[in-house]
Design an enzyme around this catalytic site. Structure first.
Site, mmCIF file in Angstrom:
data_model
loop_
_atom_site.group_PDB
_atom_site.id
_atom_site.type_symbol
_atom_site.label_atom_id
_atom_site.label_comp_id
_atom_site.label_asym_id
_atom_site.label_seq_id
_atom_site.Cartn_x
_atom_site.Cartn_y
_atom_site.Cartn_z
ATOM 1 N N LYS A 97 18.917 -54.505 -19.455
ATOM 2 C CA LYS A 97 18.862 -53.990 -17.673
ATOM 3 C C LYS A 97 18.336 -54.975 -16.671
ATOM 4 O O LYS A 97 17.766 -55.181 -16.424
ATOM 5 C CB LYS A 97 18.340 -52.510 -17.425
ATOM 6 C CG LYS A 97 18.439 -51.543 -16.018
ATOM 7 C CD LYS A 97 18.526 -50.622 -16.361
ATOM 8 C CE LYS A 97 18.633 -49.901 -14.377
ATOM 9 N NZ LYS A 97 17.673 -48.437 -14.858
ATOM 10 N N SER A 174 20.754 -44.994 -12.908
ATOM 11 C CA SER A 174 21.235 -46.640 -11.605
ATOM 12 C C SER A 174 21.380 -47.040 -13.237
ATOM 13 O O SER A 174 22.332 -48.319 -13.217
ATOM 14 C CB SER A 174 19.946 -46.510 -11.334
ATOM 15 O OG SER A 174 18.691 -47.028 -12.658
ATOM 16 N N SER A 198 17.799 -42.073 -15.074
ATOM 17 C CA SER A 198 18.829 -43.050 -15.205
ATOM 18 C C SER A 198 19.155 -44.015 -16.305
ATOM 19 O O SER A 198 20.161 -44.101 -16.372
ATOM 20 C CB SER A 198 17.704 -43.858 -14.373
ATOM 21 O OG SER A 198 18.785 -44.005 -13.108
#
Ligand code: GLN
Length: 503
Positions: A97, A174, A198
């Site tokens: 990420k 997210s 998330s």
């Protein structure tokens, strides 16, 4: 008749390309077996993923591909296997990420304000993965600074959920890039972060597994901060076993993070397959409000029945302050964010928009660099922290946060784990008006996830089945602090019965 050279090699080419797609279907633990048995090399495995990553660009899951770095790392892994050495993740290709700082590799948290920011250091979690021999394929898309639940708030544009049919759907957020990349076999596993859901919600939307560990289990050092008392890193994987394997590598005490827990990291894989007879599974009444989506409710009951069929005991529990979790989260998270994001001033990192005076430089940079959602949170956060409102909002929220944690403490006197849906809905369309016209509607999606972060507890989301639109739904197992093992044990048992077919 002579075969042309091309047609003669055709069957081999097909065989090769089949083998390449097969390789990307493997779970991490299957890939590790194949690597150890020399069925394929780390370079072959990595090349297969690099191709898959390029073929999958339509999903917009990666914001940066690093194939050269990956192949170099794979070569080292191959040399190690040759020497008979193999670390826990030797040669396993992962996606990272973009919120994790990676040394020498652009890290932006998908914000314009961190344009071209190349860190001088490696986050502890990614360093732990590298120390265990992992291969990094690239950086994954996300909502800007991890603020969002749909990945539509990324400076690099939305991610498309691989389960989309006629219309493009969100992957959740997210960590939407991470979830989509794992679901579409563009990496063997990925890192995510979870401040209010998330990891779990995108895992649910994309039909994969993800665990937010106990606060303090994984170091936050080198992870671009959103809300420091809530942020936790965790793995996003094809199945429960992989989550156990990956978490073990990511976790561990780090003296560079003052909130890192000085606790030994268990071998989570060891508990997989253990009996769950007698395990007490709590089902919270407050998570089943009037009007809860019928399909979500039905899968929740089914999951409870499956666990009961294996000898677990289902116990009704109450988490009475659940209704305050969203308002409390949306005070505390923006408050911490407004403070954390004060450092982006156009002087030290990333974007700079010049101005006549220093104040103009700040204003111009922050106006141009932050997206609308981030600005909204900075304004809310600054407001609730300001003199006159601090006691009424921030201090009050902290007090209610304690009550939410106390609810869990009480509940865990009666049960070992809590079972609940991950999200009240499945993936929605990109650009969905009801979600985007009113931010509150988007925030409501976090109703089942934020309490866990407020209480600092571990929780895993796993696929439970498809809804009537053919889209995955997720189920959560919430554990006591630092008891990820019980979560993994129950999740693995449930996984055997659910038998979810990945995309
Ligand atoms: N959807 C939540 C938010 O927008 C959670 C985000 C997260 O966990 N990073 O704050």
């Amino acid at each position: 008749m002579h075969l042309s050279r091309n047609s003669a090699i055709l069957p081999y080419r097909k065989w090769w390309s089949n083998k390449m797609t097969e390789l990307t279907k493997l779970t991490i633990s299957e890939a590790l077996k194949g690597l150890k048995n020399k069925e394929f090399s780390a370079s072959e495995l990595t090349s297969a993923y690099i191709k898959k990553m390029a073929d999958g660009r339509k999903y917009n899951a990666f914001v940066l591909e690093t194939p050269e770095i990956a192949l170099k790392q794979a070569k080292i892994a191959d040399e190690n296997y040759q020497k008979g050495l193999s670390r826990a993740l030797e040669g396993v290709p992962l996606g990272i990420k973009d919120i994790f700082c990676t040394k020498g590799i652009r890290s932006t948290a998908c914000s314009h304000i961190l344009d071209n920011f190349v860190p001088e250091y490696e986050s502890t979690v990614t360093q732990n993965l590298l120390n265990d021999g992992a291969v990094f394929l690239g950086k994954l898309n996300m909502d800007e600074f991890a603020m969002g639940g749909s990945n539509e708030k990324s400076y690099f544009k939305p991610v498309v959920n691989p389960w989309s049919k006629d219309k493009p759907l969100v992957p959740g957020g997210s960590s939407g890039g991470s979830a989509a990349a794992v679901a579409a076999d563009m990496c063997a596993g990925a890192t995510g972060t979870d401040t209010g859901g998330s990891i779990r919600q995108p895992a649910a939307f994309c039909g994969i597994t993800g665990i937010k560990p106990t606060y303090g289990r994984c170091s936050r050092w080198g992870i671009i901060a959103f809300a420091s008392s809530l942020d936790q890193a965790g793995p996003m994987t094809k199945d429960v076993r992989d989550a156990a394997v990956l978490l073990r590598s990511m976790a561990g005490f780090d003296k560079k993070d003052s909130t890192s827990a000085n606790m030994p990291v268990p071998d989570f894989e060891k508990v997989l397959g253990q009996d769950i007879k007698g395990l007490k599974i709590g089902v919270p009444a407050e998570y089943r409000p009037e009007g809860l989506n019928g399909e979500v409710a039905a899968y929740w009951d089914k999951a409870a029945q499956m666990l009961a069929a294996r000898g677990a005991e289902i116990v009704p529990i109450s988490l009475p302050h659940t209704k305050y979790a969203l308002p409390v989260y949306y005070i505390i998270a923006p408050a911490e964010a407004s403070s954390n994001l004060a450092r982006y001033d156009g002087v030290r990192f990333g974007l700079r928009e010049n101005g006549e005076k220093l104040d103009d430089l700040y204003i111009n940079t922050r106006s141009a660099g932050f997206g609308a959602e981030v600005k909204r949170r900075i304004m809310i956060g600054t407001y609730v922290l300001s003199t006159g409102y601090f006691d009424a909002y921030y201090v009050k929220a902290q007090k209610v946060r304690r009550l939410i944690k106390n609810d869990f403490d009480e509940a865990f006197k009666k049960c070992d784990l809590i079972l609940a849906p991950t999200s009240p809905v499945s993936a929605f369309e990109i650009g969905d008006q009801s979600m985007n016209d009113n931010p509150i509607n988007m925030y409501l999606n976090d109703v089942f996830t934020v309490s866990v972060n407020l209480a600092g507890l571990p929780a895993l989301s796993m696929p439970i089945g498809l809804d009537s639109n053919g889209l995955p739904l997720g189920m959560q197992l919430i554990g006591k602090a630092f008891d990820e093992e019980t979560i993994f044990k129950a999740a693995y048992a449930l996984e055997q019965d659910v038998n979810f077919v990945r995309k």
